[in-house]
Write a protein that holds these residues in place. Structure first.
Motif, PDB file in Angstrom:
ATOM      1  N   SER A  27       3.258  -1.371 -13.475  1.00  0.00           N
ATOM      2  CA  SER A  27       4.122  -1.641 -14.496  1.00  0.00           C
ATOM      3  C   SER A  27       4.672  -0.552 -15.108  1.00  0.00           C
ATOM      4  O   SER A  27       5.960  -0.570 -15.903  1.00  0.00           O
ATOM      5  N   ARG A  28       4.260   0.766 -14.922  1.00  0.00           N
ATOM      6  CA  ARG A  28       4.713   2.019 -15.509  1.00  0.00           C
ATOM      7  C   ARG A  28       4.694   2.931 -14.455  1.00  0.00           C
ATOM      8  O   ARG A  28       5.333   4.107 -14.732  1.00  0.00           O
ATOM      9  N   ILE A  29       3.951   2.775 -13.449  1.00  0.00           N
ATOM     10  CA  ILE A  29       4.088   4.013 -12.401  1.00  0.00           C
ATOM     11  C   ILE A  29       4.679   3.378 -11.197  1.00  0.00           C
ATOM     12  O   ILE A  29       4.220   2.581 -10.482  1.00  0.00           O
ATOM     13  N   ARG A  30       5.571   4.460 -10.474  1.00  0.00           N
ATOM     14  CA  ARG A  30       6.264   3.861  -9.335  1.00  0.00           C
ATOM     15  C   ARG A  30       5.471   4.184  -7.918  1.00  0.00           C
ATOM     16  O   ARG A  30       5.394   3.318  -7.033  1.00  0.00           O
ATOM     17  N   THR A  31       4.767   5.340  -7.926  1.00  0.00           N
ATOM     18  CA  THR A  31       4.007   5.688  -6.809  1.00  0.00           C
ATOM     19  C   THR A  31       2.820   6.168  -7.065  1.00  0.00           C
ATOM     20  O   THR A  31       2.513   6.753  -8.094  1.00  0.00           O
ATOM     21  N   VAL A  32       1.983   6.147  -6.245  1.00  0.00           N
ATOM     22  CA  VAL A  32       0.584   6.911  -6.052  1.00  0.00           C
ATOM     23  C   VAL A  32       0.487   7.894  -5.136  1.00  0.00           C
ATOM     24  O   VAL A  32       0.936   7.506  -3.869  1.00  0.00           O
ATOM     25  N   GLU A  33       0.053   8.987  -5.466  1.00  0.00           N
ATOM     26  CA  GLU A  33       0.174  10.275  -4.437  1.00  0.00           C
ATOM     27  C   GLU A  33      -1.442  10.529  -4.102  1.00  0.00           C
ATOM     28  O   GLU A  33      -2.159  10.744  -5.127  1.00  0.00           O
ATOM     29  N   PHE A  34      -1.902  10.280  -3.202  1.00  0.00           N
ATOM     30  CA  PHE A  34      -3.129  10.652  -2.459  1.00  0.00           C
ATOM     31  C   PHE A  34      -3.014  12.212  -1.939  1.00  0.00           C
ATOM     32  O   PHE A  34      -2.666  12.580  -0.952  1.00  0.00           O
ATOM     33  N   GLN A  35      -3.748  12.999  -2.826  1.00  0.00           N
ATOM     34  CA  GLN A  35      -3.598  14.454  -2.510  1.00  0.00           C
ATOM     35  C   GLN A  35      -4.331  14.617  -1.461  1.00  0.00           C
ATOM     36  O   GLN A  35      -4.917  13.770  -0.810  1.00  0.00           O
ATOM     37  N   ARG A  36      -3.803  15.741  -0.881  1.00  0.00           N
ATOM     38  CA  ARG A  36      -4.523  16.383   0.385  1.00  0.00           C
ATOM     39  C   ARG A  36      -6.031  15.914   0.378  1.00  0.00           C
ATOM     40  O   ARG A  36      -6.468  15.854   1.537  1.00  0.00           O
ATOM     41  N   THR A  37      -6.705  15.935  -0.435  1.00  0.00           N
ATOM     42  CA  THR A  37      -8.295  15.841  -0.430  1.00  0.00           C
ATOM     43  C   THR A  37      -8.619  14.520  -0.656  1.00  0.00           C
ATOM     44  O   THR A  37      -9.961  14.019  -0.899  1.00  0.00           O
ATOM     45  N   GLY A  38      -7.486  13.525  -1.121  1.00  0.00           N
ATOM     46  CA  GLY A  38      -7.812  12.361  -1.868  1.00  0.00           C
ATOM     47  C   GLY A  38      -8.010  10.984  -1.158  1.00  0.00           C
ATOM     48  O   GLY A  38      -8.353  10.092  -1.614  1.00  0.00           O
ATOM     49  N   LEU A  39      -7.783  11.247   0.284  1.00  0.00           N
ATOM     50  CA  LEU A  39      -7.811   9.946   1.027  1.00  0.00           C
ATOM     51  C   LEU A  39      -8.632  10.056   2.471  1.00  0.00           C
ATOM     52  O   LEU A  39      -8.305  10.949   3.114  1.00  0.00           O
ATOM     53  N   PRO A  40      -9.723   9.331   2.358  1.00  0.00           N
ATOM     54  CA  PRO A  40     -10.517   9.595   3.605  1.00  0.00           C
ATOM     55  C   PRO A  40      -9.835   9.170   5.017  1.00  0.00           C
ATOM     56  O   PRO A  40      -9.191   8.561   4.613  1.00  0.00           O
ATOM     57  N   PRO A  41     -10.575   9.836   6.063  1.00  0.00           N
ATOM     58  CA  PRO A  41      -9.854   9.458   7.256  1.00  0.00           C
ATOM     59  C   PRO A  41      -9.889   7.722   7.780  1.00  0.00           C
ATOM     60  O   PRO A  41      -8.748   7.228   8.262  1.00  0.00           O
ATOM     61  N   HIS A  42     -10.505   7.116   6.896  1.00  0.00           N
ATOM     62  CA  HIS A  42     -10.753   5.701   6.935  1.00  0.00           C
ATOM     63  C   HIS A  42     -11.337   5.169   5.383  1.00  0.00           C
ATOM     64  O   HIS A  42     -11.933   5.878   4.900  1.00  0.00           O
ATOM     65  N   PRO A  43     -10.855   4.095   4.999  1.00  0.00           N
ATOM     66  CA  PRO A  43      -9.826   3.196   5.480  1.00  0.00           C
ATOM     67  C   PRO A  43      -8.420   3.616   5.150  1.00  0.00           C
ATOM     68  O   PRO A  43      -8.389   4.355   4.248  1.00  0.00           O
ATOM     69  N   ARG A  44      -7.546   3.460   6.012  1.00  0.00           N
ATOM     70  CA  ARG A  44      -6.173   3.665   5.572  1.00  0.00           C
ATOM     71  C   ARG A  44      -4.908   2.776   5.099  1.00  0.00           C
ATOM     72  O   ARG A  44      -5.064   1.440   5.703  1.00  0.00           O
ATOM     73  N   PRO A  45      -4.799   2.935   3.807  1.00  0.00           N
ATOM     74  CA  PRO A  45      -4.162   1.514   3.125  1.00  0.00           C
ATOM     75  C   PRO A  45      -2.894   1.489   3.897  1.00  0.00           C
ATOM     76  O   PRO A  45      -2.217   0.190   3.843  1.00  0.00           O
ATOM     77  N   LEU A  46      -2.297   2.150   4.679  1.00  0.00           N
ATOM     78  CA  LEU A  46      -0.868   2.074   5.196  1.00  0.00           C
ATOM     79  C   LEU A  46      -1.204   0.814   6.374  1.00  0.00           C
ATOM     80  O   LEU A  46      -0.283   0.086   6.615  1.00  0.00           O
ATOM     81  N   HIS A  47      -2.301   0.527   6.856  1.00  0.00           N
ATOM     82  CA  HIS A  47      -2.409  -0.543   7.836  1.00  0.00           C
ATOM     83  C   HIS A  47      -2.258  -1.919   7.292  1.00  0.00           C
ATOM     84  O   HIS A  47      -2.049  -2.760   7.983  1.00  0.00           O
TER      85      HIS A  47
END
Length: 392
Positions: free
Chosen positions: A246-266
């Motif tokens: 509602s007020r934030i357009r994007t989420v940035e997963f910092q270089r340490t912030g997203l595990p190798p799995h699971p991948r939300p892009l899938h």
């Protein structure tokens, strides 16, 4: 002292460390708050020339998980050389001098984040994996991940700390975070932490995030820490992030912030809206091969005996040893036998971290050996993926 002579490296007291903080500000072009924040937790070294601080950095003696076990490591951070001193290979000298006291205290590995990957590679370091910052629209997350029945509570807890340790051991590289670690990260990034758990159960996930100004979007949500024990919990975390739309357009997963799995892009309906930005990677160096092999965890079902040759470093001769892995233990024995496999020190570090996912990948990285030997070697470390979710 002449410029062609290295400076004297000493442990920094508070006065010398204040001088180094000023030097780092001049060298980086901005203040490094961690230089003072981490002083009480770090080994601090500076290089002196004619009584002046001309270089320095800090090292953290903390374990890193490899094969499910914590291995003593020297995590090197906040290093720099005075601009007027550059061009004399002082950075490599300083790094070796900074590692030495940590090695005497038990470190068998050394890890650092660096933009100078080529320079580090020439001195025995290598990157086990690529590192990306990923950006995903909140609208896309909201559409891809429906709301689940997980309960969400603000704040960390002893249970989430235990969960983070448990999940960290499932990868190669995460730090066994000391008691002060979370408070340091919280203060550094002004983080808000949320825990996720099925109704009436202990937490199965957590996320730590902050808000950051963005030139065109106004405000962006930045994820620094994300842990999920299973796919349902991961979906709950992504759904929670999507509800900021509602007020934030994007989420940035910092270089340490997203595990190798699971991948939300899938799970996204429109993949074209998500972006990935490559970052400089973390790099690993094995300081003591026999100790690193002995202290690391190994799969219970792997049984191998191979002769390895690892090339020398700084004009030292290559090391040849028999590597034996059986029943969850590993050991090395010096030998003069002809090797089955030849590696550089950097290639050994990547293999140690599980960074060669297949024999073909190992061969393309330059590891030399016949295919069935490479297959046996690779299988020993690929049970867990390389990931370092801690930036320092």
């Amino acid at each position: 002292m002449a410029r062609d002579q290295p400076p004297t490296v000493v442990e920094a007291d508070e006065g010398l460390w204040a001088e180094y903080a000023a030097l780092a500000t001049r060298s980086y072009g901005h203040r490094l708050a961690d230089i003072t924040r981490l002083y009480d937790h770090a080994d601090t070294r500076v290089g002196l020339r004619d009584g002046r601080v001309v270089a320095g950095g800090l090292g953290l003696l903390v374990p890193q998980f490899f094969g499910g076990r914590p291995v003593p490591a020297a995590c090197m951070a906040s290093g720099c050389v005075a601009p007027e001193e550059r061009g004399h290979h002082l950075a490599a000298h300083m790094l070796d001098q900074r590692i030495h006291p940590l090695r005497e205290q038990g470190a068998v590995l050394a890890t650092l984040w660096t933009t100078s990957t080529g320079y580090a590679r020439r001195h025995g370091w290598e990157a086990p994996t690529e590192v990306f910052t990923r950006t995903v629209p909140t609208d896309d997350l909201k559409r891809a991940f429906p709301v689940t029945d997980h309960e969400i509570t603000h704040g960390a807890s002893p249970a989430t700390r235990a969960l983070q340790h448990e999940l960290a051991a499932r990868h190669n590289g995460p730090i066994l975070r000391p008691d002060w670690w979370d408070g340091w990260k919280q203060d550094k990034h002004d983080l808000a932490t949320y825990r996720f758990h099925p109704p009436g159960q202990n937490p199965t996930g957590l996320v730590s995030l902050a808000f950051a100004d963005h030139a065109t979007e106004g405000t962006r949500l930045v994820v620094h820490d994300l842990w999920a024990a299973d796919d349902r919990t991961a979906a709950a975390v992504f759904a929670f992030l999507g509800r900021h739309n509602s007020r934030i357009r994007t989420v940035e997963f910092q270089r340490t912030g997203l595990p190798p799995h699971p991948r939300p892009l899938h799970h996204l309906h429109r993949h074209g809206n998500a972006t990935a930005r490559s970052w400089h990677p973390w790099m690993l160096r094995v300081l003591d091969i026999p100790a690193a092999v002995r202290l690391r965890g190994w799969p219970d079902d792997v049984h191998l005996t191979l002769t390895l040759e690892v090339d020398g470093h700084d004009h030292t001769p290559p090391e040849r040893f028999i590597l034996r892995i059986t029943a969850g233990t590993g050991e090395t024995t010096p030998t003069d036998r002809e090797p089955h496999i030849r590696l550089t020190r950097g290639q050994f570090a990547v293999w140690y971290a599980g960074g060669h996912p297949t024999p073909h990948a190992a061969a393309m990285a330059g590891v030399r050996g016949i295919s069935h030997d490479l297959a046996a070697l690779v299988r020993a470390t690929t049970e867990r993926e390389p990931w370092l979710p801690d930036h320092f």
